[in-house]
Design a protein around this motif. Structure first.
Motif, PDB file in Angstrom:
ATOM      1  N   GLY A  44      79.858 -79.026 -49.551  1.00  0.00           N
ATOM      2  CA  GLY A  44      79.889 -77.589 -49.809  1.00  0.00           C
ATOM      3  C   GLY A  44      79.111 -76.800 -48.769  1.00  0.00           C
ATOM      4  N   MET A  45      77.995 -77.367 -48.312  1.00  0.00           N
ATOM      5  CA  MET A  45      77.184 -76.704 -47.286  1.00  0.00           C
ATOM      6  C   MET A  45      77.944 -76.613 -45.969  1.00  0.00           C
ATOM      7  SD  MET A  45      74.171 -75.536 -47.776  1.00  0.00           S
ATOM      8  CE  MET A  45      73.067 -75.797 -46.388  1.00  0.00           C
ATOM      9  N   ALA A  46      78.553 -77.708 -45.566  1.00  0.00           N
ATOM     10  CA  ALA A  46      79.316 -77.698 -44.319  1.00  0.00           C
ATOM     11  C   ALA A  46      80.447 -76.689 -44.423  1.00  0.00           C
ATOM     12  CB  ALA A  46      79.860 -79.089 -44.029  1.00  0.00           C
ATOM     13  N   GLY A  47      81.106 -76.664 -45.589  1.00  0.00           N
ATOM     14  CA  GLY A  47      82.196 -75.730 -45.815  1.00  0.00           C
ATOM     15  C   GLY A  47      81.730 -74.297 -45.693  1.00  0.00           C
ATOM     16  N   ARG A  48      80.544 -74.034 -46.237  1.00  0.00           N
ATOM     17  CA  ARG A  48      80.006 -72.684 -46.208  1.00  0.00           C
ATOM     18  C   ARG A  48      79.827 -72.177 -44.776  1.00  0.00           C
ATOM     19  NH1 ARG A  48      74.466 -70.412 -47.867  1.00  0.00           N
ATOM     20  NH2 ARG A  48      74.511 -68.515 -46.652  1.00  0.00           N
ATOM     21  N   TRP A  49      79.278 -73.034 -43.921  1.00  0.00           N
ATOM     22  CA  TRP A  49      79.022 -72.574 -42.548  1.00  0.00           C
ATOM     23  C   TRP A  49      80.310 -72.508 -41.733  1.00  0.00           C
ATOM     24  CZ3 TRP A  49      75.017 -69.795 -42.285  1.00  0.00           C
ATOM     25  CH2 TRP A  49      73.892 -70.093 -43.056  1.00  0.00           C
ATOM     26  N   GLY A  50      81.275 -73.344 -42.082  1.00  0.00           N
ATOM     27  CA  GLY A  50      82.589 -73.224 -41.450  1.00  0.00           C
ATOM     28  C   GLY A  50      83.236 -71.899 -41.824  1.00  0.00           C
ATOM     29  N   PHE A  51      83.093 -71.557 -43.097  1.00  0.00           N
ATOM     30  CA  PHE A  51      83.609 -70.283 -43.630  1.00  0.00           C
ATOM     31  C   PHE A  51      82.981 -69.104 -42.887  1.00  0.00           C
ATOM     32  CE2 PHE A  51      82.760 -66.817 -46.677  1.00  0.00           C
ATOM     33  CZ  PHE A  51      84.006 -66.566 -47.226  1.00  0.00           C
ATOM     34  N   GLU A  52      81.654 -69.149 -42.755  1.00  0.00           N
ATOM     35  CA  GLU A  52      80.973 -68.022 -42.100  1.00  0.00           C
ATOM     36  C   GLU A  52      81.347 -67.917 -40.626  1.00  0.00           C
ATOM     37  OE1 GLU A  52      77.243 -66.763 -43.142  1.00  0.00           O
ATOM     38  OE2 GLU A  52      77.172 -67.743 -45.102  1.00  0.00           O
ATOM     39  N   VAL A 122      93.714 -68.463 -53.802  1.00  0.00           N
ATOM     40  CA  VAL A 122      92.569 -69.353 -53.593  1.00  0.00           C
ATOM     41  C   VAL A 122      93.004 -70.445 -52.626  1.00  0.00           C
ATOM     42  CG1 VAL A 122      91.122 -71.124 -54.676  1.00  0.00           C
ATOM     43  CG2 VAL A 122      91.541 -68.971 -55.859  1.00  0.00           C
ATOM     44  N   ILE A 123      92.188 -70.702 -51.618  1.00  0.00           N
ATOM     45  CA  ILE A 123      92.448 -71.873 -50.778  1.00  0.00           C
ATOM     46  C   ILE A 123      91.288 -72.836 -50.993  1.00  0.00           C
ATOM     47  CG2 ILE A 123      92.931 -72.780 -48.479  1.00  0.00           C
ATOM     48  CD1 ILE A 123      93.922 -70.080 -47.644  1.00  0.00           C
ATOM     49  N   VAL A 124      91.598 -74.029 -51.456  1.00  0.00           N
ATOM     50  CA  VAL A 124      90.570 -75.034 -51.737  1.00  0.00           C
ATOM     51  C   VAL A 124      90.302 -75.809 -50.450  1.00  0.00           C
ATOM     52  CG1 VAL A 124      89.976 -77.040 -53.136  1.00  0.00           C
ATOM     53  CG2 VAL A 124      91.352 -75.197 -54.127  1.00  0.00           C
ATOM     54  N   PHE A 145      96.180 -72.824 -53.230  1.00  0.00           N
ATOM     55  CA  PHE A 145      96.536 -73.516 -51.992  1.00  0.00           C
ATOM     56  C   PHE A 145      95.411 -74.477 -51.639  1.00  0.00           C
ATOM     57  CE2 PHE A 145      98.655 -69.493 -52.103  1.00  0.00           C
ATOM     58  CZ  PHE A 145      99.883 -69.683 -51.509  1.00  0.00           C
ATOM     59  N   ARG A 146      95.661 -75.369 -50.695  1.00  0.00           N
ATOM     60  CA  ARG A 146      94.577 -76.279 -50.306  1.00  0.00           C
ATOM     61  C   ARG A 146      94.718 -76.674 -48.842  1.00  0.00           C
ATOM     62  NH1 ARG A 146      93.129 -80.851 -54.126  1.00  0.00           N
ATOM     63  NH2 ARG A 146      95.374 -80.983 -54.375  1.00  0.00           N
ATOM     64  N   VAL A 147      93.575 -76.721 -48.155  1.00  0.00           N
ATOM     65  CA  VAL A 147      93.516 -77.333 -46.825  1.00  0.00           C
ATOM     66  C   VAL A 147      92.419 -78.381 -46.918  1.00  0.00           C
ATOM     67  CG1 VAL A 147      93.134 -76.989 -44.367  1.00  0.00           C
ATOM     68  CG2 VAL A 147      94.172 -75.173 -45.723  1.00  0.00           C
ATOM     69  N   SER A 148      92.750 -79.530 -47.456  1.00  0.00           N
ATOM     70  CA  SER A 148      91.742 -80.578 -47.628  1.00  0.00           C
ATOM     71  C   SER A 148      92.439 -81.895 -47.875  1.00  0.00           C
ATOM     72  CB  SER A 148      90.834 -80.238 -48.815  1.00  0.00           C
ATOM     73  OG  SER A 148      89.863 -81.247 -48.981  1.00  0.00           O
ATOM     74  N   CYS A 308      84.684 -80.796 -43.740  1.00  0.00           N
ATOM     75  CA  CYS A 308      84.653 -79.660 -44.669  1.00  0.00           C
ATOM     76  C   CYS A 308      84.473 -78.354 -43.923  1.00  0.00           C
ATOM     77  CB  CYS A 308      83.522 -79.830 -45.670  1.00  0.00           C
ATOM     78  SG  CYS A 308      83.700 -81.331 -46.597  1.00  0.00           S
ATOM     79  N   ALA A 309      83.664 -78.364 -42.878  1.00  0.00           N
ATOM     80  CA  ALA A 309      83.475 -77.157 -42.081  1.00  0.00           C
ATOM     81  C   ALA A 309      84.805 -76.773 -41.437  1.00  0.00           C
ATOM     82  CB  ALA A 309      82.409 -77.391 -41.011  1.00  0.00           C
ATOM     83  N   ALA A 310      85.506 -77.762 -40.886  1.00  0.00           N
ATOM     84  CA  ALA A 310      86.780 -77.489 -40.211  1.00  0.00           C
ATOM     85  C   ALA A 310      87.821 -76.989 -41.202  1.00  0.00           C
ATOM     86  CB  ALA A 310      87.277 -78.767 -39.536  1.00  0.00           C
ATOM     87  N   GLN A 311      87.856 -77.607 -42.391  1.00  0.00           N
ATOM     88  CA  GLN A 311      88.855 -77.214 -43.386  1.00  0.00           C
ATOM     89  C   GLN A 311      88.592 -75.814 -43.922  1.00  0.00           C
ATOM     90  OE1 GLN A 311      89.508 -81.851 -44.413  1.00  0.00           O
ATOM     91  NE2 GLN A 311      88.671 -80.579 -46.029  1.00  0.00           N
ATOM     92  N   SER A 312      87.308 -75.472 -44.100  1.00  0.00           N
ATOM     93  CA  SER A 312      86.948 -74.128 -44.541  1.00  0.00           C
ATOM     94  C   SER A 312      87.332 -73.107 -43.482  1.00  0.00           C
ATOM     95  CB  SER A 312      85.447 -74.041 -44.749  1.00  0.00           C
ATOM     96  OG  SER A 312      85.134 -74.212 -46.068  1.00  0.00           O
ATOM     97  N   TYR A 313      87.018 -73.445 -42.245  1.00  0.00           N
ATOM     98  CA  TYR A 313      87.327 -72.549 -41.129  1.00  0.00           C
ATOM     99  C   TYR A 313      88.829 -72.293 -41.093  1.00  0.00           C
ATOM    100  CZ  TYR A 313      87.306 -70.682 -36.346  1.00  0.00           C
ATOM    101  OH  TYR A 313      87.443 -69.869 -35.254  1.00  0.00           O
ATOM    102  N   ASP A 314      89.605 -73.370 -41.167  1.00  0.00           N
ATOM    103  CA  ASP A 314      91.050 -73.229 -41.105  1.00  0.00           C
ATOM    104  C   ASP A 314      91.601 -72.470 -42.314  1.00  0.00           C
ATOM    105  OD1 ASP A 314      90.803 -74.598 -38.796  1.00  0.00           O
ATOM    106  OD2 ASP A 314      92.002 -76.347 -39.373  1.00  0.00           O
TER     107      ASP A 314
END
Lengths: 396, 305
Positions: A44-52, A122-124, A145-148, A308-314
């Protein structure tokens, strides 16, 4: 330290919210995932920073529809009630137009109906339960939706490897008693059946259990030489430790959640290296991935879960492309546009019409591969079996 | 055969922890007829204080991650002292705020107040250390020791040895020393003990200090096996309480026996059907309560009027 930095984070977040509410023209999107509590917090943390990072990049290139994009971050502590509360708060109070999240599949399954009813796409980017994108697939518009990684797809990969790598054809399944583990047992049994294999043993353990020697003794007695472990990282780590205790080291296959650094921390490096896990993308796959990895590490130096960072970013990039295509932030139109977007440059790949009316999965088994811990990093795993894989092996 | 030996070893290691916590219930129950329903949360506090103690001794901040190199036997012993002292002080606080106001009163006010005290501790721990589980490396390393083919971790042996040592120690103190006799006198009758010149309130406070320190010790001992988590207390305390009921709440040897019995039952039933472990434990409790309500080694309470 952690405590004060949390207060600081809260203050910063508070200030950001106050500033955001001043300019009502901003487009707000939410991020809701566990960033502190369970063994998926690393993800979740990696995802968060990818998102930001994605939000930052979009604003640098002029924002969306001439407006600024603002990310609203919420931590759901891995608990379904908190996650539900966050969703209603994001949608009703923050007025976000879309949400990226969550990390724990169980949390998504707890609140899927909320965005579906409120027409919020929602994209998971992390949660892997197969059902997430399927529950509302028959509705006129599915908003999930999902990118994971997807459980069914990772099981297709693990199942294919298990069947080919097993010398005796005896495969066992070990899973925790949560919704995640039970779903995994179902998926794995189905996939193995497609290969004509029936597991010789299916054993369960509680999510807080630390001694699985009894269950493993039975698996050992059944003669299995491959064990598929369906649990998040702490459960898998304790299973490996128990395997060592009873001196039984079959080929151990684990899920994508074992990217979490919790695995080597509990099991130790030697045992962690023994587990072969399903992975989606690594930092060395292309220059874009490398640069995102470096950016995320500035905020989160101990990241091990780059995928997770990459998937959040995408996810954010796909969402932005859909908003541009729809020309509006209206949830219904954005969701429809997501099914049309093409040629979106992401970190993992260029998404060419990743979603359709019936398929809301951005990634599939062809994007996945096996990996293994090596010291502090996860590296791609290849052997004679993986090299001999053909697309027909991935039955699903 | 190896499978059964493995289950026995795992069961004994688990049972040692239950027994240690169960002993904590026994000590306060025999002096005040009350006990700390928040004992599980005390165990959590014990584990986290121990983690922070280790980090402090290694010269780090109290919420940094703990590395295997940070944990030496000497530091582990140091953090044991820290954990037991801090928890002992918490025990004093618990007694004066949550137990003493209600001792001797009819009703169950003390049940609620000790549960409440436990919840306060749990939430303080949540605020300080956060909700994620903290890995505490064992000072003895993670190499499995083989006993006739079955494996056991050094830390599990340490739990077993430490719990048996503590129990023997308490057994001897209670039976042979003056202070032990004073405790037993208080347990028999507070009024008579006062008349005999025993400082009853000091003995009672002592009972809470010892009981809480034992929780601290148990937390420190099991953290390397289970990882320290804010939510680990309830299940452990419930099983320990069950152990005390099965063995006999008013007999320290009974509590020990109950602890090991439950641990063994859990491991052996797991060998057969893992899902039936919890069911079998609580079936056993119902059975014991029906046939011998005072517990296997408990003494029947006879009220002389």
């Amino acid at each position: 330290m952690k405590f004060t930095s949390r207060i600081a984070q809260a203050l910063v977040a508070g200030a950001a919210i106050a500033a955001a509410s001043v300019c009502a023209q901003d487009i707000k999107i939410g991020y809701n995932a566990d960033q502190s509590a369970t063994a998926v917090a690393d993800l979740g943390m990696a995802g968060r920073w990818g998102f930001e990072a994605a939000v930052e990049d979009i604003n640098k290139s002029g924002g969306l529809l001439g407006r600024k994009l603002v990310g609203v971050i919420r931590d759901d502590l891995g608990s379904p009630p908190k996650s539900i509360q966050n969703m209603t708060e994001l949608i009703d109070n923050e007025k976000v137009i879309a949400v990226i999240g969550p990390a724990n599949s169980g949390n998504a399954l707890a609140w899927l109906h909320i965005p579906q009813q409120q027409k919020i796409p929602v994209i998971v980017p992390i949660g892997t339960a197969t059902e997430i994108t399927l529950r509302y697939a028959k509705e006129p518009q599915n908003y999930l939706f999902r990118v994971s990684m997807v459980d069914r797809e990772q099981v297709a990969l693990l199942g294919a490897y298990a069947v080919k790598a097993s010398k005796t054809g005896k495969i066992a399944i070990m899973a925790d008693t949560t919704g995640y583990g039970q779903g995994g047992i179902k998926d794995a049994t189905d996939i193995l059946a497609l290969h004509g294999v029936k597991p010789v043993a299916v054993e369960k353990f509680g999510p807080k259990d630390t001694d699985m020697t009894s269950q493993l003794t039975k698996i050992k007695a059944a003669g299995a030489d491959v064990v598929i472990i369906y649990a998040i990282a702490d459960g898998a780590a304790h299973t490996l430790r128990s395997m060592e205790k009873i001196d039984y080291m079959p080929i151990a296959l684990g899920t994508w959640g074992n990217l979490s650094s919790v695995l080597p921390r509990i099991a130790g490096n030697k045992l962690a290296d023994h587990l072969i896990l399903a992975a989606s993308t690594t930092e060395d796959s292309n220059p874009r991935a490398k640069s995102l990895g470096e950016r995320v590490r500035k905020n989160y130096p101990t990241m091990t879960t780059f995928a997770c960072a990459a998937q959040s970013y995408d996810s954010v990039m796909l969402l932005a492309a859909a908003i541009k295509l729809a020309g509006t932030t209206d949830g219904e139109k954005v969701a429809a546009a997501l099914e049309q977007v093409k040629g979106v440059q992401g970190i993992i790949k260029t998404y060419d019409k990743p979603f359709s009316k019936t398929d809301h999965e951005g990634l599939s088994v062809s994007d996945f591969y096996l990996a293994r811990w090596q010291g502090p990093n996860v590296v791609r795993f290849q052997d004679a079996v993986t090299k001999a894989f053909t697309p027909a092996d991935f039955k699903k | 055969m190896v499978a059964i030996l493995q289950a026995v070893l795992s069961g004994l290691a688990l049972g040692g922890v239950y027994a240690l916590v169960a002993l904590g219930f026994n000590i306060t129950h025999s002096t005040t007829k009350t006990f700390n329903f928040g004992q599980g949360e005390f165990l959590v506090a014990g584990a986290f204080v121990a983690v922070s103690g280790l980090l402090l001794l290694a010269g780090k901040g109290i919420t940094d991650p703990l590395n295997p190199d940070d944990v030496t036997l000497l530091r582990y012993a140091g953090s044991m002292v820290i954990s037991m002292v801090v928890l002992g002080l918490l025990g004093v606080l618990l007694y004066y705020t949550a137990v003493r106001p209600f001792v001797g009163q009819a009703g169950l006010a003390w049940v609620m107040s000790t549960i409440g005290f436990g919840i306060i501790i749990q939430n303080v721990a949540l605020a300080v250390w956060g909700p994620s589980a903290v890995v505490m490396p064992s000072p003895l390393g993670n190499d499995v020791i083989r006993v006739f083919g079955a494996g056991i971790l050094p830390q599990e042996i340490m739990v077993l040895v430490a719990s048996i040592a503590v129990m023997l120690c308490i057994d001897v103190v209670m039976r042979k020393t003056k202070i032990g006799k004073a405790v037993r006198a208080v347990a028999q009758s507070m009024d008579a003990a006062t008349l005999m010149g025993i400082n009853v309130s000091a003995i009672v406070v002592l009972a809470f200090v010892v009981s809480s320190s034992l929780a601290g010790l148990a937390g420190l001992l099991i953290a390397p096996i289970t990882t320290a988590s804010v939510y680990m207390g309830l299940t452990l305390a419930l099983k320990a309480f069950s152990a005390a009921i099965v063995g006999g709440l008013n007999n320290p040897r009974g509590c020990m026996l109950g602890g090991f019995l439950l641990g063994l039952l859990e491991a052996l039933v797991g060998l057969w059907h893992a899902e039936l472990r919890e069911i079998s434990i609580f079936m056993l409790i119902i059975l014991v309560l029906a046939l011998k309500p005072e517990g296997l080694l408990g003494q029947r309470q006879v009220e002389k009027v």
